[in-house]
Scaffold this motif. Sequence first.
Motif, PDB file in Angstrom:
ATOM      1  N   SER A  96     -16.077   2.818 -14.296  1.00 22.28           N
ATOM      2  CA  SER A  96     -16.640   1.748 -14.715  1.00 22.28           C
ATOM      3  C   SER A  96     -16.656   1.149 -16.237  1.00 22.28           C
ATOM      4  CB  SER A  96     -17.312   1.107 -13.982  1.00 22.28           C
ATOM      5  OG  SER A  96     -18.018   1.168 -13.837  1.00 22.28           O
ATOM      6  N   ARG A  97     -17.508   2.385 -16.539  1.00 25.82           N
ATOM      7  CA  ARG A  97     -18.078   2.598 -18.151  1.00 25.82           C
ATOM      8  C   ARG A  97     -17.024   2.624 -18.861  1.00 25.82           C
ATOM      9  NH1 ARG A  97     -22.414  -0.357 -18.429  1.00 25.82           N
ATOM     10  NH2 ARG A  97     -23.290   0.463 -20.303  1.00 25.82           N
ATOM     11  N   ILE A  98     -15.700   3.321 -18.900  1.00 23.60           N
ATOM     12  CA  ILE A  98     -14.793   3.122 -19.330  1.00 23.60           C
ATOM     13  C   ILE A  98     -13.049   2.068 -19.570  1.00 23.60           C
ATOM     14  CG2 ILE A  98     -14.528   5.299 -20.772  1.00 23.60           C
ATOM     15  CD1 ILE A  98     -13.166   6.347 -18.279  1.00 23.60           C
ATOM     16  N   ASN A  99     -13.711   0.837 -18.630  1.00 21.63           N
ATOM     17  CA  ASN A  99     -13.166   0.320 -17.758  1.00 21.63           C
ATOM     18  C   ASN A  99     -11.644   0.865 -17.125  1.00 21.63           C
ATOM     19  OD1 ASN A  99     -14.809  -2.353 -19.132  1.00 21.63           O
ATOM     20  ND2 ASN A  99     -14.293  -1.967 -21.105  1.00 21.63           N
ATOM     21  N   LEU A 100     -12.013   2.094 -16.122  1.00 19.17           N
ATOM     22  CA  LEU A 100     -10.560   1.933 -15.363  1.00 19.17           C
ATOM     23  C   LEU A 100     -10.935   2.120 -14.275  1.00 19.17           C
ATOM     24  CD1 LEU A 100      -9.637   5.474 -17.326  1.00 19.17           C
ATOM     25  CD2 LEU A 100      -8.163   3.204 -17.234  1.00 19.17           C
ATOM     26  N   ALA A 101     -12.214   1.183 -13.702  1.00 16.75           N
ATOM     27  CA  ALA A 101     -12.425   1.312 -12.339  1.00 16.75           C
ATOM     28  C   ALA A 101     -11.353   0.275 -11.702  1.00 16.75           C
ATOM     29  CB  ALA A 101     -13.960   1.190 -11.960  1.00 16.75           C
ATOM     30  N   GLY A 102     -11.663   0.162 -10.156  1.00 18.48           N
ATOM     31  CA  GLY A 102     -10.741  -0.809  -9.829  1.00 18.48           C
ATOM     32  C   GLY A 102      -8.921  -0.755 -10.678  1.00 18.48           C
ATOM     33  N   GLU A 103      -8.900  -0.018 -11.123  1.00 21.82           N
ATOM     34  CA  GLU A 103      -6.945   0.074 -12.361  1.00 21.82           C
ATOM     35  C   GLU A 103      -6.071   1.758 -10.498  1.00 21.82           C
ATOM     36  OE1 GLU A 103      -5.477  -1.977 -14.331  1.00 21.82           O
ATOM     37  OE2 GLU A 103      -7.372  -2.589 -14.742  1.00 21.82           O
ATOM     38  N   VAL A 104      -5.401   1.352 -10.455  1.00 24.70           N
ATOM     39  CA  VAL A 104      -4.619   2.907 -10.134  1.00 24.70           C
ATOM     40  C   VAL A 104      -4.918   4.017 -10.977  1.00 24.70           C
ATOM     41  CG1 VAL A 104      -2.418   3.300  -9.028  1.00 24.70           C
ATOM     42  CG2 VAL A 104      -2.433   1.003  -9.337  1.00 24.70           C
ATOM     43  N   TRP A 105      -5.301   3.544 -12.276  1.00 21.18           N
ATOM     44  CA  TRP A 105      -5.053   4.454 -13.311  1.00 21.18           C
ATOM     45  C   TRP A 105      -6.254   5.653 -11.781  1.00 21.18           C
ATOM     46  CZ3 TRP A 105      -1.876   6.227 -15.846  1.00 21.18           C
ATOM     47  CH2 TRP A 105      -1.079   5.822 -16.221  1.00 21.18           C
ATOM     48  N   ALA A 106      -7.562   4.292 -12.046  1.00 23.71           N
ATOM     49  CA  ALA A 106      -8.458   5.794 -11.356  1.00 23.71           C
ATOM     50  C   ALA A 106      -8.174   6.180 -10.118  1.00 23.71           C
ATOM     51  CB  ALA A 106     -10.013   4.376 -11.195  1.00 23.71           C
ATOM     52  N   TRP A 124     -11.346   4.142  -2.033  1.00 25.77           N
ATOM     53  CA  TRP A 124     -11.939   3.134  -1.506  1.00 25.77           C
ATOM     54  C   TRP A 124     -13.088   2.869  -2.346  1.00 25.77           C
ATOM     55  CZ3 TRP A 124     -16.931   2.918   1.887  1.00 25.77           C
ATOM     56  CH2 TRP A 124     -16.574   2.183   2.301  1.00 25.77           C
ATOM     57  N   PHE A 125     -13.846   3.799  -2.997  1.00 25.37           N
ATOM     58  CA  PHE A 125     -14.910   3.346  -4.433  1.00 25.37           C
ATOM     59  C   PHE A 125     -13.475   2.874  -5.315  1.00 25.37           C
ATOM     60  CE2 PHE A 125     -17.322   5.414  -1.397  1.00 25.37           C
ATOM     61  CZ  PHE A 125     -19.070   5.208  -1.609  1.00 25.37           C
ATOM     62  N   VAL A 126     -13.122   3.174  -6.043  1.00 25.96           N
ATOM     63  CA  VAL A 126     -12.359   3.004  -7.448  1.00 25.96           C
ATOM     64  C   VAL A 126     -11.211   2.327  -7.575  1.00 25.96           C
ATOM     65  CG1 VAL A 126     -13.219   5.123  -8.035  1.00 25.96           C
ATOM     66  CG2 VAL A 126     -10.898   5.257  -7.723  1.00 25.96           C
ATOM     67  N   SER A 127     -10.700   2.319  -5.630  1.00 33.54           N
ATOM     68  CA  SER A 127      -9.163   0.998  -5.797  1.00 33.54           C
ATOM     69  C   SER A 127      -9.048  -0.162  -5.887  1.00 33.54           C
ATOM     70  CB  SER A 127      -8.423   1.594  -4.859  1.00 33.54           C
ATOM     71  OG  SER A 127      -8.911   1.024  -3.722  1.00 33.54           O
ATOM     72  N   GLY A 128     -10.911  -0.907  -5.763  1.00 33.87           N
ATOM     73  CA  GLY A 128     -10.195  -2.285  -5.786  1.00 33.87           C
ATOM     74  C   GLY A 128      -9.579  -2.605  -5.226  1.00 33.87           C
ATOM     75  N   LEU A 129      -8.556  -3.591  -6.133  1.00 34.37           N
ATOM     76  CA  LEU A 129      -7.678  -4.634  -4.546  1.00 34.37           C
ATOM     77  C   LEU A 129      -6.688  -3.614  -5.067  1.00 34.37           C
ATOM     78  CD1 LEU A 129      -8.771  -8.015  -6.145  1.00 34.37           C
ATOM     79  CD2 LEU A 129      -9.135  -6.918  -4.305  1.00 34.37           C
ATOM     80  N   ASN A 130      -6.311  -2.618  -5.721  1.00 34.37           N
ATOM     81  CA  ASN A 130      -5.026  -1.771  -5.235  1.00 34.37           C
ATOM     82  C   ASN A 130      -4.862  -0.499  -3.991  1.00 34.37           C
ATOM     83  OD1 ASN A 130      -4.112  -2.439  -7.650  1.00 34.37           O
ATOM     84  ND2 ASN A 130      -6.274  -1.595  -8.519  1.00 34.37           N
ATOM     85  N   GLU A 131      -5.081  -1.202  -2.674  1.00 34.75           N
ATOM     86  CA  GLU A 131      -5.551  -0.470  -1.732  1.00 34.75           C
ATOM     87  C   GLU A 131      -4.182   0.582  -1.890  1.00 34.75           C
ATOM     88  OE1 GLU A 131      -5.387  -3.399   1.443  1.00 34.75           O
ATOM     89  OE2 GLU A 131      -7.659  -3.680   0.868  1.00 34.75           O
ATOM     90  N   THR A 132      -4.531   2.124  -1.427  1.00 34.72           N
ATOM     91  CA  THR A 132      -3.284   2.309  -1.040  1.00 34.72           C
ATOM     92  C   THR A 132      -3.248   2.733   0.789  1.00 34.72           C
ATOM     93  OG1 THR A 132      -4.797   4.679  -1.000  1.00 34.72           O
ATOM     94  CG2 THR A 132      -4.002   3.935  -2.968  1.00 34.72           C
ATOM     95  N   VAL A 133      -2.682   3.603   1.290  1.00 32.16           N
ATOM     96  CA  VAL A 133      -1.972   3.484   2.774  1.00 32.16           C
ATOM     97  C   VAL A 133      -3.373   3.972   3.271  1.00 32.16           C
ATOM     98  CG1 VAL A 133      -0.871   4.447   4.243  1.00 32.16           C
ATOM     99  CG2 VAL A 133       0.350   3.851   2.557  1.00 32.16           C
ATOM    100  N   PRO A 134      -3.951   4.676   3.038  1.00 25.68           N
ATOM    101  CA  PRO A 134      -5.086   4.963   4.252  1.00 25.68           C
ATOM    102  C   PRO A 134      -6.496   4.073   3.353  1.00 25.68           C
ATOM    103  CG  PRO A 134      -4.624   6.936   2.259  1.00 25.68           C
ATOM    104  CD  PRO A 134      -3.831   6.023   2.408  1.00 25.68           C
ATOM    105  N   ALA A 150       0.996  -1.468  -0.124  1.00 23.45           N
ATOM    106  CA  ALA A 150       0.087   0.042   0.047  1.00 23.45           C
ATOM    107  C   ALA A 150       0.939   1.209   0.099  1.00 23.45           C
ATOM    108  CB  ALA A 150      -0.759   0.180   1.320  1.00 23.45           C
ATOM    109  N   PHE A 151       2.081   1.173   0.807  1.00 26.22           N
ATOM    110  CA  PHE A 151       2.817   2.533   0.822  1.00 26.22           C
ATOM    111  C   PHE A 151       3.233   2.716  -0.529  1.00 26.22           C
ATOM    112  CE2 PHE A 151       3.719   2.935   5.426  1.00 26.22           C
ATOM    113  CZ  PHE A 151       3.317   4.367   5.670  1.00 26.22           C
ATOM    114  N   GLN A 152       4.075   1.426  -1.459  1.00 27.60           N
ATOM    115  CA  GLN A 152       4.236   2.080  -2.839  1.00 27.60           C
ATOM    116  C   GLN A 152       3.353   2.158  -3.465  1.00 27.60           C
ATOM    117  OE1 GLN A 152       5.609  -2.355  -3.146  1.00 27.60           O
ATOM    118  NE2 GLN A 152       7.836  -1.904  -2.193  1.00 27.60           N
ATOM    119  N   ARG A 153       2.354   1.780  -2.743  1.00 30.41           N
ATOM    120  CA  ARG A 153       0.863   2.398  -4.671  1.00 30.41           C
ATOM    121  C   ARG A 153       1.182   3.692  -4.183  1.00 30.41           C
ATOM    122  NH1 ARG A 153      -2.089  -1.572  -3.561  1.00 30.41           N
ATOM    123  NH2 ARG A 153      -0.638  -3.003  -4.955  1.00 30.41           N
TER     124      ARG A 153
END
Lengths: 288, 279
Positions: free
Chosen positions: A129-139, A213-223, A68-71
Amino acid sequence: MMSGNGMLKIGRWFGWAYTGYTFLFILAPIAASLVFSFNADRFPSLPLKGFTTDWYGGTFTDPLVIEAFQRSVMVSIPVALLSTILGFCAAYCDFRFEFRGKSLFGLLMLLPPTIPAVIMGLGMLSYLSRINLAGEVWAVLISHVVIALPFAMAMIRLRLAQMDAALEEASWNLRASPAQTLWHVVLPFCKQSLVAAFLITAAVSFDEFAVAWFVSGLNETVPVRVLVFLQGQVSPVINAIGTAVFTSSILLVAIGMGFSGMGKAKRAAADSPAQPAGGAVTNNGLSL
Amino acid sequence: MSNTSRRRWPLLLPPLLWQLTFFLLPLLFLFVISFWSVVNFRLEPDMTLKNWDFMLSRSSFWSAYGHTWALALGAAAVTTACSFPAACSLAFTVSERTRKLALMFLVVPFFTSYLVRVYSWQAFLADNGIVNALLSVVGIDGLPMLNSDFGSLVGYVTLALPLVTLVQTMGLAQIDRNLIEAAHNLRAGPVRTLFEVIMPLAKPSLVVGALFAFILAFGDFVAPTYLGGGAPPTLSNLIIDTTKSGQQWPRAAVVAIVMILTLVLTSLAAVRLAYGRRK
């Protein structure tokens, strides 16, 4: 007359004591989290049970936390870069140009922090999620730029307000093109506020949990990881992470303020009728 | 003229396009999907009012709405009242140096995680927490504070107090001291000066500060969940539950739109109150 002065004096002392308590209220949770992060007892309660650094040890060997820190670092640096660049463009346009819909433009630039994070989160989640970005770090990156850009814009705009308009005119008279003037005159003038905006937007991104929290999916950040800990049971790890993050972001901000001479900017803002940040929203936007 | 217009596009377009694409469109999209339906846990384009009907016809929605309103209004009132004496003190009775230092301390909380601070408050407010431990020293028995509206309010005040104090202090510091002197010379007492000179002059900053507190509290889900106990739910709790557990994004979008409308109307009313009628 005497008693009037006496009353004023008492009032003054009362005011100072009260202000002290206010600061105590604001700083107490921060201080408590620092203290409990070294407390041997698993449950945060008095009396303290003894000194330990176990929670820090446990935290920084947890692979989920390390990831999470690295991300968070990987997200916050491009967020800061992009927000500062876009924030500068927006601030300069607001400073230099008159155009139709300028107040709407200001509203669009400055409004995001006033939208509740759950709503931003839901909007971002469904849209991305309509443009297939939700759940990505990009989101996370995209959402954080939206939220951080206003802070960068406000800080740089404050600095531009201190610039003598004749400076640019002189440069144009000396046959510098507008682009050259921007590069050789305006940017150097704003340099410190640009560095400050970079550091503070990085801190905003590093701290943001709800939209992430909403958009990261499994890509958790520190908070987001902290939020997951919070949903679980009592966890002193939260205090350890909180204290570590607080120390590093306060360092970043201190460096940022050192760079910007925030003090100067603040004084100028207090003297002029326009207020920074929050005030700017009302001044630019809501007096349509 | 056309020269400057050509000059401004390269600078104007990037931030404009970014915020249009990633700020305005997602919010508008919420409005669109509030008319869509969910088929087999998937969002399907549709043109139906059933989400609106489903949400707005439930009494649980309206009680959450009322609860959120009451909490946010309470947060605005409590925060405004709590920060006003401190702001007066900082604006009128300390040197500029001290004031600057104090304002810097007010900025500190912006850079600590709100989640960590809320977690920290749990330790203060729990039944066997710090506050109750201190109260038992003076002979007061355990007060239930965590998992109540009081707990939520503590969270909201934590969130909003620094910002509100900042706004109020800056508003108060701009008041022309001569007016206060004049009131004093005209034999107005301190209380009368406060209510009839200072407060009317500081009204914009008081109202704007209260508005910020209201907006922050209205949208916050952390304090009502982790300090308020999550029951009865607030609108933001409702959005999260509806989104995360049922995949019912369209219904959550209905709640979001109602929240946005409420905030816009409240802001307009507050601005009118703060600055008087314009136009």
